[in-house]
Scaffold this active site. Structure first.
Site, PDB file in Angstrom:
ATOM      1  N   GLY A   1      -5.583  -4.669  -2.506  1.00 50.31           N
ATOM      2  CA  GLY A   1      -4.667  -4.382  -3.612  1.00 50.31           C
ATOM      3  C   GLY A   1      -4.040  -3.006  -3.473  1.00 50.31           C
TER       4      GLY A   1
ATOM      5  N   LYS B   1      -6.648  -1.690  10.145  1.00 50.59           N
ATOM      6  CA  LYS B   1      -7.885  -2.041  10.861  1.00 50.59           C
ATOM      7  C   LYS B   1      -7.646  -2.722  12.197  1.00 50.59           C
ATOM      8  CE  LYS B   1      -6.756  -4.616   7.267  1.00 50.59           C
ATOM      9  NZ  LYS B   1      -7.006  -4.695   5.855  1.00 50.59           N
TER      10      LYS B   1
ATOM     11  N   LYS C   1     -12.835  -5.125  11.070  1.00 55.12           N
ATOM     12  CA  LYS C   1     -13.516  -4.135  10.228  1.00 55.12           C
ATOM     13  C   LYS C   1     -14.957  -3.936  10.696  1.00 55.12           C
ATOM     14  CE  LYS C   1     -10.783  -5.100   6.108  1.00 55.12           C
ATOM     15  NZ  LYS C   1     -10.674  -5.969   4.937  1.00 55.12           N
TER      16      LYS C   1
ATOM     17  N   ASP D   1      -9.623 -10.318  10.508  1.00 51.96           N
ATOM     18  CA  ASP D   1      -9.589  -9.046   9.771  1.00 51.96           C
ATOM     19  C   ASP D   1     -11.010  -8.523   9.531  1.00 51.96           C
ATOM     20  OD1 ASP D   1      -7.880  -7.193   7.836  1.00 51.96           O
ATOM     21  OD2 ASP D   1      -9.660  -7.828   6.728  1.00 51.96           O
TER      22      ASP D   1
ATOM     23  N   VAL E   1       0.833  -1.211   0.000  1.00 54.07           N
ATOM     24  CA  VAL E   1       0.000   0.000   0.000  1.00 54.07           C
ATOM     25  C   VAL E   1       0.870   1.265   0.000  1.00 54.07           C
ATOM     26  CG1 VAL E   1      -1.939   1.178   1.084  1.00 54.07           C
ATOM     27  CG2 VAL E   1      -1.760  -1.298   1.281  1.00 54.07           C
TER      28      VAL E   1
ATOM     29  N   GLU F   1     -10.362   5.573   6.009  1.00 57.90           N
ATOM     30  CA  GLU F   1     -11.290   4.952   5.047  1.00 57.90           C
ATOM     31  C   GLU F   1     -10.751   3.632   4.513  1.00 57.90           C
ATOM     32  OE1 GLU F   1     -14.565   6.405   3.909  1.00 57.90           O
ATOM     33  OE2 GLU F   1     -14.492   4.246   3.694  1.00 57.90           O
TER      34      GLU F   1
ATOM     35  N   GLY G   1      -0.923  -9.386  -3.542  1.00 59.46           N
ATOM     36  CA  GLY G   1      -0.873  -8.316  -2.528  1.00 59.46           C
ATOM     37  C   GLY G   1      -2.205  -8.086  -1.836  1.00 59.46           C
TER      38      GLY G   1
END
Ligand SMILES: NC(=O)c1ccc[n+]([C@@H]2O[C@H](COP(=O)([O-])OP(=O)(O)OC[C@H]3O[C@@H](n4cnc5c(N)ncnc54)[C@H](OP(=O)(O)O)[C@@H]3O)[C@@H](O)[C@H]2O)c1
Length: 416
Positions: A295, A97, A197, A193, A15, A121, A179
């Site tokens: 991604g 997160k 979230k 995960d 990222v 976001e 990725g």
């Protein structure tokens, strides 16, 4: 805040590098990356070494840097970085997160105390702008529920397994190579995960601050090929779905579970690394959001959007937390679930209020039944290897038919 944003970037992985590239493709954007902090200074990089440091303080103590963008894969280190940045009066953008969900309350208080924006976001559905919509659009229109696919890598894996018949390990490897997966893939496939979230989304949608340990969650590891055959036989698919729903008593039911999705459902065709989320509210009725949930560029685009929002001093107002103070999370509801096992003695049949279907096949027995959510929260028999629990399409059972329960009790007691 000045319109010129001087960024201190933490992380130059999938990222972080994605953001760097995206920023260089948007030259009109009034911001520049002043320094990048990474972990390993000896790693070969695509850009010159003088851009990097491994000392967090170089960025955090630099008065010329007014925005910290935190994109690292270590939640504990990330929390220390974000805390220090907020304390030093710097605006922060993050995609982490795990860190945000685990420290939500403290981060919320730090923002109030230091009066600096903290935007994230990208942490929930990557490129799908859901947090800002929950914050702004559903400000007045009362939200009743949402449910969605909010983990791109597990959706990618399920798509590869069920559409392209790849085995689990091969599908996971492809997700990692693209990725999409977390550095520790157990966070994805174990449902952690998606649960983190959901925890963040609960705060922005219903004003409930809750950690994942307070609701039921599981991942996709135990889903068996035979489960997919059952789904296919009924024209359904299996997706990992996060759900939150206001119950008739005003309390909030929330969970992350693999779930059967019917063909008419908007989530049915959300495939690969895409995320999808359906909201239901009092006046707008239904909305369906869809976008890439993982991604480099999709995630970087959400980070860029947050950075851009800082130029006009945008910050989350957390209106639901301040105004919807009466919403309480509960496990006091019933769930209709499918449970399959490789050995039928593993099913705790007595835990069920009633059982609608029972199939006993060679090395694959399964039932569809209704169980109290608090029983699933209290015990993890249903997460053990060889057992797979999948929520039915109409998962939440609100109107419990007590005649059926008493009939079931009689059956269990061997009376009828
Ligand atoms: N990948 C996605 O699709 C996606 C989607 C949404 C959100 N996210 C979130 O975005 C964040 C980054 O994910 P990623 O996929 O980019 O991870 P990644 O490719 O594994 O990159 C992690 C980066 O963090 C750096 N790092 C680790 N610990 C550090 C520390 N203590 N101080 C400074 N730098 C440190 C690493 O440095 P080195 O380069 O030296 O190893 C690396 O550059 C995570 O929170 C993830 O959950 C990712």
């Amino acid at each position: 805040m000045s319109k010129q944003l001087n960024i201190g970037l933490f992380g130059f992985g999938v990222v972080g590098k994605g953001l760097y590239d995206v920023l260089h493709h948007t030259p009109a954007f009034q911001s520049s990356i002043k320094k990048i902090c990474i972990k390993n200074v000896h790693k070969p990089r695509a850009i010159a070494a003088e851009n990097f440091t491994s000392h967090a303080a170089v960025l955090l103590e630099d008065e010329g840097i007014n925005v910290i963008v935190e994109l690292i894969d270590d939640a504990d280190a990330a929390f220390e970085i974000v805390k220090k940045a907020l304390q030093n009066g710097k605006a922060v953008v993050s995609a982490n997160k795990k860190m945000i969900a685990e420290h939500f309350e403290e981060l919320f208080k730090l923002q109030q105390k230091h009066k600096v924006p903290f935007l994230y976001e990208a942490s929930c559905c990557a490129s799908m702008p859901i947090i800002r919509n929950l914050e702004e659009y559903y400000d007045n229109d009362l939200l009743n529920s949402f449910r969605g696919i909010i983990n791109g890598s597990t959706n990618f894996i399920l798509t590869k397994i069920f559409k392209e018949q790849l085995d689990f390990d091969k599908a996971l490897l492809l997700a990692q190579q693209a990725g999409f997966a977390e550095s520790n893939p157990q966070l994805d496939v174990g449902g952690f995960d998606a649960a983190d979230k959901l925890s963040i989304l609960l705060a922005h949608s219903f004003g409930v601050i809750a950690k994942k340990e307070q609701f039921i969650f599981n991942g996709i590891e135990n889903i068996a090929l035979q489960d997919a055959m059952v789904a296919k036989g009924r024209g359904w698919k299996i997706k990992l779905v996060a759900s939150a729903q206001k119950l008739k008593d005003g309390k909030l039911a929330a969970f992350v579970l693999p779930r059967f999705v019917t063909e008419g459902d908007d989530l049915f065709n959300v495939e690969n690394e895409f995320n999808g989320l359906i909201t239901e509210s009092s006046f707008a009725d239904k909305h369906f959001f869809k976008g890439k949930g993982a991604g480099a560029f999709p995630t970087a685009s959400a980070v860029l959007s947050d950075i851009s929002a800082l130029r006009y001093d945008y910050k989350y107002e957390y209106k639901k937390i301040f105004h919807q103070t009466d919403t309480v999370l509960t496990n006091d509801f019933y769930l209709k679930v499918f449970v399959s096992v490789d050995d039928f003695t593993k099913i705790k049949r007595t835990e069920f209020e009633w059982v609608e279907e029972w199939h006993n096949e060679f090395k694959h027995s399964w039932l569809i039944g209704t169980i109290h959510a608090a029983k699933l929260a209290a015990d993890d028999w249903w997460k053990q290897p060889g057992i797979s629990l999948i929520a039915c399409p109409d998962a939440i059972v609100e109107d419990v038919d007590y005649r059926k329960i008493s009939q079931r009790s009689l059956e269990l007691a061997g009376v009828v």
